[in-house]
Design a protein around this motif. Structure first.
Motif, PDB file in Angstrom:
ATOM      1  N   CYS A   1       0.843  -1.331  -0.051  1.00 41.94           N
ATOM      2  CA  CYS A   1      -0.363  -0.508   0.227  1.00 41.94           C
ATOM      3  C   CYS A   1       0.978   0.864  -0.166  1.00 41.94           C
ATOM      4  O   CYS A   1       2.082   1.183   0.635  1.00 41.94           O
TER       5      CYS A   1
ATOM      6  N   CYS B   1       1.504   3.608   2.291  1.00 43.49           N
ATOM      7  CA  CYS B   1       2.245   4.140   3.110  1.00 43.49           C
ATOM      8  C   CYS B   1       3.232   2.687   3.195  1.00 43.49           C
ATOM      9  O   CYS B   1       4.295   2.776   4.420  1.00 43.49           O
ATOM     10  N   GLY B   2       3.009   1.050   3.268  1.00 48.89           N
ATOM     11  CA  GLY B   2       4.055  -0.126   3.356  1.00 48.89           C
ATOM     12  C   GLY B   2       3.352  -0.952   3.791  1.00 48.89           C
ATOM     13  O   GLY B   2       3.777  -1.565   3.491  1.00 48.89           O
ATOM     14  N   TYR B   3       2.704  -0.283   4.850  1.00 47.99           N
ATOM     15  CA  TYR B   3       2.479  -2.075   6.127  1.00 47.99           C
ATOM     16  C   TYR B   3       1.230  -2.656   5.767  1.00 47.99           C
ATOM     17  O   TYR B   3       1.029  -3.107   6.970  1.00 47.99           O
ATOM     18  N   PHE B   4       0.589  -1.826   5.321  1.00 43.82           N
ATOM     19  CA  PHE B   4      -1.009  -3.225   4.698  1.00 43.82           C
ATOM     20  C   PHE B   4      -0.304  -4.313   5.276  1.00 43.82           C
ATOM     21  O   PHE B   4       0.326  -4.763   4.223  1.00 43.82           O
TER      22      PHE B   4
ATOM     23  N   CYS C   1      -0.984   0.665   8.984  1.00 39.57           N
ATOM     24  CA  CYS C   1      -1.281   0.627   7.654  1.00 39.57           C
ATOM     25  C   CYS C   1      -2.205   2.099   8.386  1.00 39.57           C
ATOM     26  O   CYS C   1      -2.833   1.877   8.817  1.00 39.57           O
ATOM     27  N   LEU C   2      -1.456   3.039   7.534  1.00 38.77           N
ATOM     28  CA  LEU C   2      -2.355   4.499   7.370  1.00 38.77           C
ATOM     29  C   LEU C   2      -3.429   5.011   6.575  1.00 38.77           C
ATOM     30  O   LEU C   2      -3.897   5.921   6.333  1.00 38.77           O
ATOM     31  N   CYS C   3      -2.992   3.742   5.451  1.00 38.43           N
ATOM     32  CA  CYS C   3      -4.037   3.599   4.191  1.00 38.43           C
ATOM     33  C   CYS C   3      -5.313   3.625   4.416  1.00 38.43           C
ATOM     34  O   CYS C   3      -5.690   3.185   4.782  1.00 38.43           O
TER      35      CYS C   3
END
Ligand SMILES: Nc1ncnc2c1ncn2[C@@H]1O[C@H](COP(=O)(O)OP(=O)(O)OP(=O)(O)O)[C@@H](O)[C@H]1O
Ligand SMILES: [Mg+2]
Ligand SMILES: [Zn+2]
Length: 512
Positions: free
Chosen positions: A354, A356-359, A365-367
């Motif tokens: 995603c 932000c990279g952390y999904f 995850c901040l998305c």
């Protein structure tokens, strides 16, 4: 006193070379230099270099009308390597030197203003073309290009470092060093390989990459920042089989016309790994430009093209990759010429799950779902459709990084890849394909049969995940490679289930 001089050189057409005749006529009339015969700007710039080089070598540049004709006239001429035959031709045509060596002598070299010879592009294809002639040829090239010609035993190649030396040779008042013929082993200068033994943990990723290497599958690596995607991709060339002689020559030709070879590395003997930057232009990736050159996809020929941060690449670049991926060659058309470069590479792409990279990882995850969908849509469609495997790369745990035991190393992984490729070689021996990834629907039906039980499971997964027909074919091909790694004729439920695991984009996000 003045006469017509004729010398032989070569012109590049993609990764091949063909002979060109350089004719020089020194006439009366106003002092001008004219180059005719479809010469590009790079050829026309020879005028200034040759003028200075001749003067700085102690000769006179004729104060006359000089016409230089490159024939055949209907073929586009590119490159700086006509300097040497043009300079010698002017000296001959103006009666400053005499020679008996012209008919079976070919030459190519760029001149500096001081009269030194400079390295040129394309010596390997030139020498390979001269090797096909039915009479022995002498070939004169710049000293710095010596390594490329060493493999071509049919041609007597001489190296020259200045216009003065070339003049002495032509007029039989001096000798030139001859290139010593060597075989590939003698030229061997293998670079250090990046070994999978350096990778801690990541057993599933290593297993998946071994499958990809075995069946020549394109892969997409998905994982959070720092999870080791680049580190893993960099190690793929090292588990592919050693390059064959013809693969080495094919790839080296491309580096030769790109002027990327040097004395330390005159041959490409290790499978290339090319990692173009996400901001790279379509021309630098696909090839082309004013004086057309191979792009990154051709420099990756017989090796790996790594596209890190795939969704960040320019849309135009992603679109223009489709055709070369399908054809394994790329054709660049110009008004007066067409250039074709091979580009048979394995595509390894990487992305974060995603923006932000952390999904899906242990970091929050901040998305928003919309942001994630938009991010994934950038690679959706045609390019994603060509990815056989989507491999999730989780971040390694602290304990795994601490682990002192070395993981599996590249040489044992390569042995298994080799064996699986031998099986494919036998399977496809009467067909025009070599690897499982290249199977078409007919071959898939023939070589990827499932038993009743596996068919039921596959049907269930297919319907639950709303898979596409493309995904269906890709899963079967990957299952075939998994079976080959186990030397199994039939595809079992285990093989199929493992192949289904490498489709995380079908599973996770697509139906979000
Ligand atoms: N499994 C591992 N074993 C040993 N070192 C690792 C491993 N994973 C990552 N590293 C270390 O972390 C560094 C970063 O890894 P790498 O650059 O490959 O991650 P990445 O997934 O490509 O990250 P990014 O998304 O930021 O591009 C590596 O250079 C390596 O030193
Ligand atoms: Mg990276
Ligand atoms: Zn996110």
């Amino acid at each position: 006193m003045f006469m017509l001089a004729k010398l032989n050189s070569m012109v590049l057409t993609g990764v091949d070379a063909v002979p060109v005749r350089v004719e020089i006529d020194v006439q009366g009339g106003l002092p001008t230099v004219e180059i005719v015969g479809l010469a590009s700007t790079s050829v026309k710039e020879a005028r200034e270099r040759v003028r200075s080089a001749i003067k700085n070598t102690g000769f006179e540049f004729p104060n006359r009308r000089i016409v230089i004709n490159l024939s055949p006239a209907d073929m586009k001429k590119e490159g700086t390597h006509f300097d040497l035959p043009i300079a010698l031709g002017i000296l001959l045509a103006s009666g400053q030197i005499e020679t008996t060596l012209t008919d079976f002598c070919y030459m190519a070299g760029e001149l500096s203003l001081y009269g030194d010879l400079q390295k040129i592009a394309g010596v390997l294809p030139m020498a390979l073309e001269l090797a096909n002639f039915d009479h022995p040829i002498d070939f004169i090239i710049p000293s710095e290009n010596a390594g490329e010609a060493a493999l071509v035993e049919e041609v007597r190649t001489f190296t020259v470092s200045s216009l003065k030396e070339a003049v002495d040779f032509m007029t039989s008042s001096g000798e030139l060093p001859m290139v010593e013929v060597k075989n590939m082993k003698q030229i061997s200068q293998r670079s250090k390989i990046f070994d999978f033994a350096d990778v801690r943990g990541q057993d599933i990723a290593k297993r998946a990459l071994q499958i990809a290497a075995a069946g020549h599958h394109n892969v997409l690596l998905i994982g959070p920042p720092g999870s080791g995607k680049t580190m893993l991709a960099r190690r793929i060339p090292g588990i592919l089989p050693e390059m064959t002689r013809s693969e080495i020559l094919e790839t080296t030709r491309i580096y030769s016309v790109s002027n990327l070879l040097n004395e330390e590395r005159p041959l490409i003997q290790d499978r290339p790994f090319r990692a173009p930057h996400k901001n790279a232009s379509a021309v630098s990736i696909i090839g082309g430009g004013k004086d057309p050159r191979p792009g990154e996809i051709s420099l990756a020929h017989n090796g790996v093209l790594f596209m890190d941060e795939l969704p960040e690449f320019n849309r135009e670049v992603l679109e223009s990759l489709r055709q070369p991926l399908e054809d394994k060659t790329v054709t660049i058309a110009r008004a007066l010429a067409t250039y074709t470069y091979p580009c048979n590479f394995s595509l390894v792409a990487a992305m974060n799950p995603c923006p932000c990279g952390y999904f899906g990882s242990d970091t929050e995850c901040l998305c928003t779902p919309t942001q994630i969908q938009k991010y994934l849509n950038r690679i959706s469609g045609p390019l994603l459709d060509r990815m056989d495997m989507h491999i999730e790369i989780p971040r390694v745990k602290y304990e795994e990084l601490q682990d002192k035991a070395a993981g599996e190393d590249s040489s044992s992984m390569r042995e298994r890849v080799n064996r699986a490729q031998e099986i494919q070689g036998i399977r496809f021996k009467d067909l025009d394909i070599n690897f499982n990834a290249q199977m078409r629907p007919g071959e898939i039906r023939r070589y990827c049969q499932l038993d009743e039980n596996s068919q039921q499971i596959f049907k269930k997964a297919f319907n639950t995940l709303k898979m596409s027909a493309r995904a269906y074919d890709r899963i079967l091909k990957v299952a075939r490679s998994i079976a080959d790694l186990e030397n199994s004729d039939t595809i079992t439920l285990n093989h199929l289930s493992e192949a289904l695991r490498y489709r995380s984009l079908d599973r996770k996000y697509w139906n979000m």
